[in-house]
Design an enzyme around this catalytic site. Structure first.
Site, mmCIF file in Angstrom:
data_model
loop_
_atom_site.group_PDB
_atom_site.id
_atom_site.type_symbol
_atom_site.label_atom_id
_atom_site.label_comp_id
_atom_site.label_asym_id
_atom_site.label_seq_id
_atom_site.Cartn_x
_atom_site.Cartn_y
_atom_site.Cartn_z
ATOM 1 N N CYS A 72 0.703 -1.275 0.134
ATOM 2 C CA CYS A 72 0.027 0.069 -0.143
ATOM 3 C C CYS A 72 0.949 1.288 0.030
ATOM 4 C CB CYS A 72 -0.974 0.102 1.145
ATOM 5 S SG CYS A 72 -0.173 -0.092 2.782
ATOM 6 N N SER A 127 9.594 2.390 6.162
ATOM 7 C CA SER A 127 8.077 2.051 6.125
ATOM 8 C C SER A 127 7.576 3.358 6.638
ATOM 9 C CB SER A 127 7.861 1.188 7.121
ATOM 10 O OG SER A 127 8.207 -0.028 6.712
ATOM 11 N N ASP A 132 7.529 -1.110 10.760
ATOM 12 C CA ASP A 132 6.585 -2.036 10.119
ATOM 13 C C ASP A 132 7.166 -3.159 9.545
ATOM 14 O OD1 ASP A 132 4.459 -3.271 8.961
ATOM 15 O OD2 ASP A 132 3.400 -1.589 7.968
ATOM 16 N N PHE A 133 7.171 -4.370 10.059
ATOM 17 C CA PHE A 133 7.899 -5.605 9.212
ATOM 18 C C PHE A 133 7.132 -6.331 8.459
ATOM 19 C CE2 PHE A 133 10.544 -4.745 12.975
ATOM 20 C CZ PHE A 133 11.826 -4.738 12.418
ATOM 21 N N GLN A 138 6.501 -9.577 1.995
ATOM 22 C CA GLN A 138 6.404 -9.264 0.386
ATOM 23 C C GLN A 138 7.661 -9.490 -0.098
ATOM 24 O OE1 GLN A 138 4.151 -7.649 -1.575
ATOM 25 N NE2 GLN A 138 2.450 -7.201 -0.305
ATOM 26 N N GLY A 209 -8.097 -9.570 3.450
ATOM 27 C CA GLY A 209 -6.936 -9.870 3.128
ATOM 28 C C GLY A 209 -6.114 -9.585 4.264
#
Length: 433
Positions: A72, A127, A132-133, A138, A209
């Site tokens: 995102c 991030s 944010d891991f 991804q 999701g």
């Protein structure tokens, strides 16, 4: 007309013909939340099927190694190419974004700067919400996908593994991930700060999701709310999530009435077009809508309803608190870990550049040895071939070790030394990607 490109500069001009260059280099091209708003990021977002199509196109275009990530907050492509415009063209051919749009908000890094950027991204330091891991999963999936399609060379595979290793160490050895560190947590934090008596409110979660599931878990953990309803276009998936938390699931056909009954609507559907618009809203009380999707899944026209407050994830990322301040204090320690892991990778990469030369030199010296031993065997009747082999091999080993040590300490002149060795010993081209 040739395109001159700085290592960190955006592309200014891209021609239809592919640039010609003698050597390929490691590049990253991309855009993120820092310069690209949600609409632009949405134009360049890539789902799993599109990622596979891009990898297939890269293979057809003779790009030997490429991988990509799309979240995102960012879309990035990493690869070995003669010119970064090859990667930009791949991205634009498979998304709604244009080259002109990309040029306005993009960044491009080459070689060591591209390596440093990937370490920063993969460890959560770049991030939108520090620490944010979620990005590392991804990256891991992208590397696996590239390897399965045969477009991942040894350099990029080793680099990816090094970034994953650094991410694990930072998560375990620092407090940069103390507390929840994601968009989903920021959403829940926002709700708790602005919705009074949140445990008694009706909350509707549309889309389950990864972000939707994480948001659901954070809602239950932090709000103690027992009035959470799930809706998903595929109902069975919603039922699987609901079963873990004893939540209510409603049919997608009932979404209009469920929205009307809700105090908070969280949208995380991952669709390419808005799934919520003003036509769905028949409200008799205030409704807070949180859009956690890229592209935006809530149309801006919902603001025409006076009962609606619409918040997008870009606004959620601005939420700051003592937890985020504490994470910022952990950045120097995280950077130290990155430096250690990156140094190991860079040493491997440096040694890798001259390994083919040392191997070719060893083979050339072995050819000299074989020819000379054959010559001496014919000249000397009691020639001790076994002893000559042992002595020659030791001399060859000492010579190649001496050259290897020289190349290790060349400090910026490695390529010149490799070229000289190739020239003196008439070795074939030993340069590799």
């Amino acid at each position: 007309m040739n395109l001159k490109l700085q290592e960190t500069s955006p592309i200014c001009i891209i021609h239809n013909k592919r640039p010609i260059a003698s050597n390929k280099a490691f590049y990253v091209i991309g855009l993120n939340y820092k310069k690209a708003d949600a609409t632009i990021r949405g134009n360049f977002s890539i789902n799993e099927d599109t990622q596979k199509q891009i990898l297939s196109s890269a293979k057809d275009a003779d790009i030997s190694s490429v991988t990509l990530i799309s979240t995102c907050n960012r879309t990035e492509i990493y690869g070995f190419v003669s010119h970064p415009s090859e990667l930009v063209r791949l991205l634009c051919e498979h998304t709604r974004g244009t080259i002109a749009e990309f040029n306005k908000v993009s960044y491009i890094f080459k070689r060591q700067k591209a390596v440093a950027h990937l370490f920063k991204v993969g460890t959560g330091l770049d991030s939108q919400i520090l620490g944010d891991f979620e990005i590392i999963s991804q990256l891991r999936a992208g590397l696996r996908r590239s390897k399965n399609q045969g477009v991942l060379n040894a350099y990029m595979e080793r680099l990816g593994n090094a970034v994953i290793q650094a991410s694990k160490r930072i998560k375990n050895e620092t407090e940069i991930s103390t507390g929840a560190t994601s968009v989903s947590f920021a959403a829940v934090q926002y709700i708790m700060a602005r919705v009074p008596y949140v445990s008694e409110k009706n909350i509707l979660l549309f889309g389950i999701g990864k972000i939707g599931r994480n948001t659901c878990e954070n809602l239950i953990k932090h709000t103690k709310n027992e009035h959470i309803t799930l809706i998903n276009r595929t109902k069975i998936k919603a039922e699987e999530v609901a079963g873990k938390f004893n939540l209510v699931v409603k049919d997608y056909a009932n979404i209009q009435s469920e929205i009307a009954a809700s105090d908070v609507l969280i949208v995380a559907t991952g669709a390419q077009q808005p799934t919520i618009s003003k036509e769905l809203l028949y409200l008799k009380k205030p409704l807070l809508i949180l859009d956690l999707s890229i592209p935006r899944n809530v149309s801006q026209n919902v603001k025409e309803n006076p009962n609606v407050t619409l918040i997008h994830l870009d606004e959620l990322s601005k939420v700051t608190d003592a937890t985020l301040e504490h994470r910022q204090s952990q950045i120097p320690l995280a950077q130290t870990i990155i430096n250690e892991v990156a140094a190991e990778f860079n040493l491997w990469a440096k040694n890798r550049t001259f390994a083919p030369t040392i191997k070719a030199l060893k083979e050339k010296l072995s050819d000299f040895k074989t020819g000379e031993i054959d010559n001496q065997r014919r000249k000397i009747s009691d020639f001790n071939e076994e002893q000559a082999e042992i002595i020659s091999n030791r001399i060859i080993q000492k010579i190649t070790t001496q050259f290897a040590n020289h190349l290790k300490g060349a400090n910026g002149a490695t390529q010149q030394s490799i070229d000289l060795i190739n020239q003196v010993f008439k070795l074939q081209n030993t340069n590799n990607e």
